[in-house]
Each structure stands twice: as C-alpha cells, then as structure tokens.
Write an enzyme that holds these catalytic residues in place. Structure first.
Site, PDB file in Angstrom:
ATOM      1  CG  ASP A 132      20.700  19.563  11.740  1.00  0.00           C
ATOM      2  OD1 ASP A 132      20.388  20.242  10.736  1.00  0.00           O
ATOM      3  OD2 ASP A 132      20.890  18.336  11.708  1.00  0.00           O
ATOM      4  CG  HIS A 133      17.787  26.010   9.787  1.00  0.00           C
ATOM      5  ND1 HIS A 133      16.444  25.788   9.615  1.00  0.00           N
ATOM      6  CD2 HIS A 133      17.932  27.359   9.907  1.00  0.00           C
ATOM      7  CE1 HIS A 133      15.805  26.952   9.599  1.00  0.00           C
ATOM      8  NE2 HIS A 133      16.686  27.919   9.788  1.00  0.00           N
TER       9      HIS A 133
END
Lengths: 324, 427
Positions: free
Chosen positions: B399-400
């Site tokens: 999850d950036h």
C-alpha cells in the site's frame, strides 16, 4: 437584592420617570401588596397613582384597559395568577384585541402583574402556573422572569412597551436574592439567557424552573458526566427561538421544564416548534418535565410531588441518552 | 417468565448473524453451557451455548434467518409456558406497510401519553416492523456519510441508533457503501436459483454466504482505497531445501516451505515496522505485535487465520500452529478471534504450480506477501555458468500510502536473505 425589591425598584423608577405610570390592584396601597412588591409606593406617590381596589379582577383590568387607551400606562396587579381567570374577558377580549379591532388607532400599553406557582400550600385556587393560557393569546406579550435582575429589567421594559404585557412573577422567587445591575435600564423582550453553557443536552426552564434546570445541570455534570446547556427564555412571547434552536442543533437533545400542566403547555408548544424547525438535528425525542396533570393539592407532600424538582429534570435528561 | 435470547456478538466486526441450525427443538430442555444454536457470522460458523437453564419456549428466528445483533432469536422459560405474542409476531410483516410511514393511530398516541410506553428492546428495531430505529440526526448524518443504518447497533434509548453510533461507524471505516440488505439470506449452502435461459444458457444464481459477502466487501474496499504496487524477486531455496531434508529426519512433521516464509517474514517485520503497520484515517499505525495471517482457501471463500506473535515463535511452533489453524478452517471449527488481529498476510499458490502472482492487500494492512511454486529453475552461478537451482518467487504487494518502493524492497530483500541462509530461521 431580592426579587421583590427589584420589582419595587423598577416600579419606582418608571413612576419617577413617567407621570402616566400608575398602579392599581387589591391591597397594593395601604397593605403594600400581598407580597410587598409595592412597599412604600403609596407613601411616595400618593393615592392617585397607587390605587387600592375592591376584589373585582375583571373590573381592575377593564379600568386598566380604559386608562391605557386614554393615554396612561397602568400597571395592574392581580393577587395570584388564578384570580386572573376572573379577568380573562378583559385580558383576552379587550386588552389583547383592541389594537387589532381598531386597526391600530387605539393601543393598550398596560402591564398585568401576577404571581404564580406552588409551594406555599395555598391549594388549587391560588397556586397554579398559567403562562400557557396567556401564551395562547395573540396580542399579549408574556414575560416570566426568574432572577431579580430580569425581574427589574423586564418590568421596566414591560411598562415602556405599547403592547399589553402579562407579567408573570413567582411566589417562591420573591425572597430570592441576586445581583441587579446599578442603574440598569430596560431589557429587551425576546432575548433568552443561556444560564449555563453545555454540549450534551439543552434544558429549557420556564420561570422558577430555570433555577431547577440549573440545579439539575450541576447534578448531571457531577454524577453523570453530562454537560447540559440551560436556557431561560425569560419572555415567552416574543420567544427567542433562535437561541433554543442553535443550542439544540449543538446538543441534539432537548428537555423542557415547566411548572404548569402537561397538556397544551409551554413545553408542548416548544417541543412542536423544535421538531418543526430542528427535526434533522434531534438525536432523541424532546422530553418534557411538567407539573402533574391534577389541580394543585393542598397537602404539603402532595403539593411537592405535583411540580417538578431537579431529580425529575435529571431523569428526563438521562432519558435522552439511554433507557432509564 | 420467559427470557429473550438475542443474537450474540461473536466477533468484533459482526453486525448480524444467520441462524444455521437449532440444536434444540422448540419445547426441548436447554441447559446452561450446552449448545443451543449454530450461527454463521461474517467470519465463521459458531456454536452458541445457552446461558440459562429452562425450556426453549419459542424459536423466534428460523433457520436461515439473518438478524442484527441484539435481536431476539428465541425465548427460554419454564415448561408449559405459552409463547408470547406469537400471533402478533406473525402478523407483523403485514402490519408494517400500513404502520410505517403513516402517523400513529390516535389510540396509540394516547397510550404513549399515559406512560404505557412500549417496553424498550435492546435492538435497533430492524425487525420491528422493518423500520430501523434511528434518530433524525442519525438518519441525516448516515445519509451524508454513506453509512448504512441497518448495519449499526443502536446505543440510544430502546436501541435507537443515535448520532454517536453513526459517527463511530463512519470513523472506523465503517462507512460502507450502502448496499441493499439481502433479505433472509440462505445459511450455508445456498440453493441455486434458476433464471431464464438466454444466450448464456440457463443461469444458476447463488446468493453469497456471509463469509463471501465479507470477502467481497473487504477486497473491493482494498482495491478502491489502497494505491498498490508489487515487487518481485527470486529466492534461491537450495539451503532451505537442504534444511527441510534434515528436519524431516528429526521431526515427524517437518515445517513446510510456507512455514519458513512465515518465519522469515515475521523476523523481517520486526526490523521493518512500517511493513507491520497500516495506513488508517490519515495516520500510520505501527503495531507492537507481529501477527501473520495465512490465507487459506476454504468454505467456498477465503479465510485468513492468524499466527499471533509469529516473531516470538520458533519455526517448529509456527509449523504446528499453522497446521492446527488450517485444519480448524477446513473443519469449520475456526472462531472469529482466530481470524482477527493480523498485521501482515502471507498467501501461497505455489502448490498449484503458480510461479508468481499479485494479491489484494488485506485491509488495513500495509502489505501482503505472495509465494509462488518452488522448482528447479536455471540460474547463473558466481562463475557465469547456467545451473539448475531450487528457486521460488516472492511478490510483495504494498500500500503506497504507507510503504514506498525502497521500504518494500528492503523488507523483501531481508526475507530473501533469511530464506537463503535458513539456519537463522531454525534459531
């Protein structure tokens, strides 16, 4: 200063300021008022301006209406709110209506003072709370001050107002002390007082019940961690609905406390206004705390049970949060 | 006097449950602590035990019925006690249409005024005439925030949903897209319905089980909210294969390669706290415990049991625990506490020969690690020769919002390092 002294001061100041102001009622002169509100006024202003009358309420008010139409500013005293029922014809059919009947050509700048309320074991013919009767009538202004400062400021305003004003005092408040500003002028009708700020529930207390609501708010804070906002409307017509609605929109909950009967009461009316105008902000049904739905009992314990105390207000406030 | 049995809360995230099977017949005796009913929650099937002695006077919720937490599912009382309001209850669905939007009849209002208030129940009243009991402000806010009222439990008087409940639901990510409430959904093995035959032939329509609904909701939520990216690398498993051969000699059930991946990931997680965290409501949450979930295909859906404190456990302990959990999943014995609390997830499709794959992050976790098939594949050794080596491909989907490329790469490189030097895993 006591509540009765504040009223006395307002009468005295207005009589000094305006010669057209005069007082009429049962025992207001020689006896200085059933609750001593008119103490010293006969001596200082004389029989022409402080007039004792026979026991004849409809006539007392009728004379006041005539005097007001003729240009004077009568302040008539009805010994208790219950006796005002004898004068309802003059109050409703005349005082309230004349301005409308004659298209504004006549006006009735009159104040009708009367004390209400239970607690002195005066039974069902002396002890009721009838603000709802007068609130019902268009053309009347209705004040119900709960502190000495408001009693003085609102009575001065009532005397100066060109509308007929039903000025409701409270028998158990006459001896109550409170700060009254020196040289305070008239207050404005239609401005509620926020007696205590809070976030969680709005409690509106009418007349003496403003104090009861405040006491309940302290208990709610101490024992239940509920931060109540207490509002005293001070005048019921005009009513400062904006202050009440703003508060309800903040707290999402409302409790209305009055001493009068439940059906068709001030609370019933106010609850309707709140749900009409703030429905989408309510988190619980509006709660009403009212006097019991019975003629006021004479028996002391029964009389005490027949009007609201702070614990009833606490219960009602809690009921807006959970099952109680 | 019979007492109500209400739909229990069997997991943190449970909002409603489906009655699978009554284990006691109506009129039968029940004993405190003995199984009463099987309930399907959003996560698992549970057996609920009676908390009182008596007779099952009335079964209110039939098998297959889905009810919100707190709603009455049965009544337990004494033998010979009459059903309460059985007649009324049956009439309710018909009555609701008239009752709902219309003003209350005069009689009823009078009754309220004279203090004959309806007895407060502990539910939001979703079953009470079909209308969810919510305050006006709660309704307004729920609409604004997209919170579905029917899924909330009311904390106000009489179970009314109040502002605070809506705020709480919106606050913890409970602002679920408002979907139509499935009516009386089938319990476990939904009977396929037959639609009309068209160009696609005859259509079988299956309703989702509660578990499938949960998977659907969470996966869509993940894809819709997490900007994800994937990192892939090959791990030389020669050392791991050798280690496993030796472990087989000493242990009856040697740890699997997946167990080694779990162990390696758990160790690496302690060194990379962001990977063991989550992006939530504009903040990073970094978790003190390393709880690794292992994705298991079962029950026509996906279940992820959790190995708690995986960094503190030995490889052998992880292997035993994983085996136990998977067995419990397959036997439908798994309980919600065993399925919650994960801080990271490992998913393995290597057994099907899949070489590499990306997975959907299990929200709100920061990443998911996927494991491909272990196989001999050509590799180039130090001397430039092509040799056959045991290799396995790992993919980390991140999850950036919390994990950037370098963070994920360093973590994945550490997992590779641990797996290629597997003795450290056996410590």
């Amino acid at each position: 200063m006591r509540y009765r002294e504040a009223l006395n001061q307002a009468l005295r100041e207005e009589m000094e300021a305006d010669e057209s102001v005069f007082i009429m009622g049962e025992d207001v002169g020689v006896f200085q008022g059933a609750f001593k509100v008119t103490a010293g006024l006969l001596e200082d202003f004389g029989e022409k301006r402080v007039r004792d009358t026979p026991i004849s309420e409809n006539t007392i008010v009728g004379m006041g209406v005539g005097a007001a139409m003729a240009g004077l500013r009568p302040v008539v005293e009805i010994m208790t709110v219950n006796f005002a029922l004898l004068a309802m014809d003059q109050i409703v059919n005349h005082a309230a209506a004349i301005h409308y009947m004659f298209a504004g050509q006549a006006r009735v700048p009159m104040v009708i003072r009367m004390p209400q309320g239970a607690g002195h074991q005066l039974g069902p013919t002396h002890s009721h709370s009838f603000e709802a009767f007068f609130l019902h009538v268009p053309g009347l202004l209705v004040a119900a001050p709960s502190t000495p400062a408001d009693a003085k400021g609102l009575l001065k305003a009532a005397i100066r107002d060109d509308n007929p004003v039903v000025f409701i005092e409270h028998e158990t408040l006459y001896g109550q002390r409170g700060e009254v500003p020196e040289n305070g002028g008239p207050m404005r009708f239609g401005e509620a007082a926020v007696r205590r700020e809070g976030e969680d529930v709005t409690v509106v207390g009418i007349s003496r019940m403003a104090g009861t609501a405040l006491k309940a708010a302290e208990e709610l804070a101490e024992k239940h961690e509920i931060d109540a906002e207490v509002i005293d409307p001070r005048t019921l017509r005009p009513l400062d609905l904006d202050t009440i609605l703003d508060s309800v929109k903040k707290t999402n909950r409302a409790v209305i406390v009055e001493e009068g009967w439940p059906h068709g009461g001030v609370g019933a009316n106010l609850a309707a206004l709140i749900q009409e105008q703030a429905f989408d902000w309510l988190d619980a049904p509006v709660q009403r705390v009212t006097g019991a739905d019975v003629p006021m009992p004479y028996s002391k314990p029964l009389e005490q049970a027949a009007f609201p105390h702070s614990e009833h207000v606490v219960q009602a406030a809690l009921a807006t949060f959970r099952d109680v | 006097m019979a007492s109500d049995v209400t739909m229990p809360r069997l997991s943190d995230s449970m909002e409603e449950g489906t009655i699978l099977k009554w284990l006691v017949d109506e009129g039968g005796a029940v004993k405190r602590g003995e199984p009463l009913v099987e309930i399907e929650t959003d996560k698992a099937n549970m057996t609920y035990e009676s908390d009182t002695d008596g007779v099952l006077v009335e079964v209110v919720a039939k098998e297959g019925d889905t009810l919100a937490i707190g709603e009455v599912i049965a009544r337990i009382g004494e033998a010979g006690e009459a059903k309460s309001g059985g007649e009324e209850r049956k009439e309710e669905p018909e009555a609701e249409a008239e009752e709902d939007p219309e003003p209350e009849p005069e009689e009823k209002r009078t009754a309220t005024a004279t203090k004959e208030r309806p007895k407060p129940s502990s539910t939001n009243g979703a079953g009470d005439g079909g209308r969810v009991k919510a305050s006006p402000v709660a309704r307004r806010m729920a609409e604004e925030l997209g919170v579905e009222l029917a899924r909330l439990e009311g904390s106000g008087p009489g179970g009314r949903i109040v502002k605070a409940d809506v705020e709480a639901a919106a606050g913890d990510g409970g602002a679920k897209p408002a979907t139509a409430e499935p009516e009386a959904e089938p319990a476990e093995a939904p009977q396929p319905a037959r639609g009309e035959a068209g160009a696609k032939g005859e259509v079988e329509v299956h309703d989702l089980t509660r578990l499938q609904q949960t998977v659907t909701r969470r996966m869509a939520e993940s894809k819709a909210t997490a900007p994800d990216f994937a990192l892939t690398l090959d791990v030389d498993m020669t050392g791991a294969v050798a280690l496993r051969e030796r472990l087989k000699e000493v242990a009856e059930q040697a740890p699997s390669f997946n167990d080694m991946v779990v162990k390696a990931a758990a160790s690496a997680l302690t060194e990379h706290p962001k990977v063991n965290g989550a992006y939530r409501d504009g903040r990073f949450e970094l978790y003190g415990n390393v709880n690794v979930g292992v994705a298991v295909a079962a029950q026509d859906a996906l279940v992820v049991p959790t190995i708690f404190g995986a960094d503190q456990k030995s490889l052998g302990a992880i292997a035993r625990e994983a085996r136990r959990l998977i067995e419990r999943v397959r036997e439908k014995q798994i309980t919600p506490p065993e399925l919650s609390g994960g801080t990271f997830t490992v998913s393995n499709l290597g057994m099907f020969g899949i070489e590499r794959f990306t997975a959907i992050i299990n929200p709100p976790q920061a990443a998911i690690l996927t494991v491909g098939a272990l196989a001999k594949r050509p590799a180039v050794d130090d001397r430039g020769r092509v040799v056959a080596r045991d290799q396995m491909t790992l993919t980390l989907v991140c999850d950036h919002r919390i994990l950037y490329g370098a963070d994920g790469a360093q973590f994945l490189a550490r997992v590779k390092e641990l797996l290629e030097q597997p003795l450290s895993l056996a410590l």
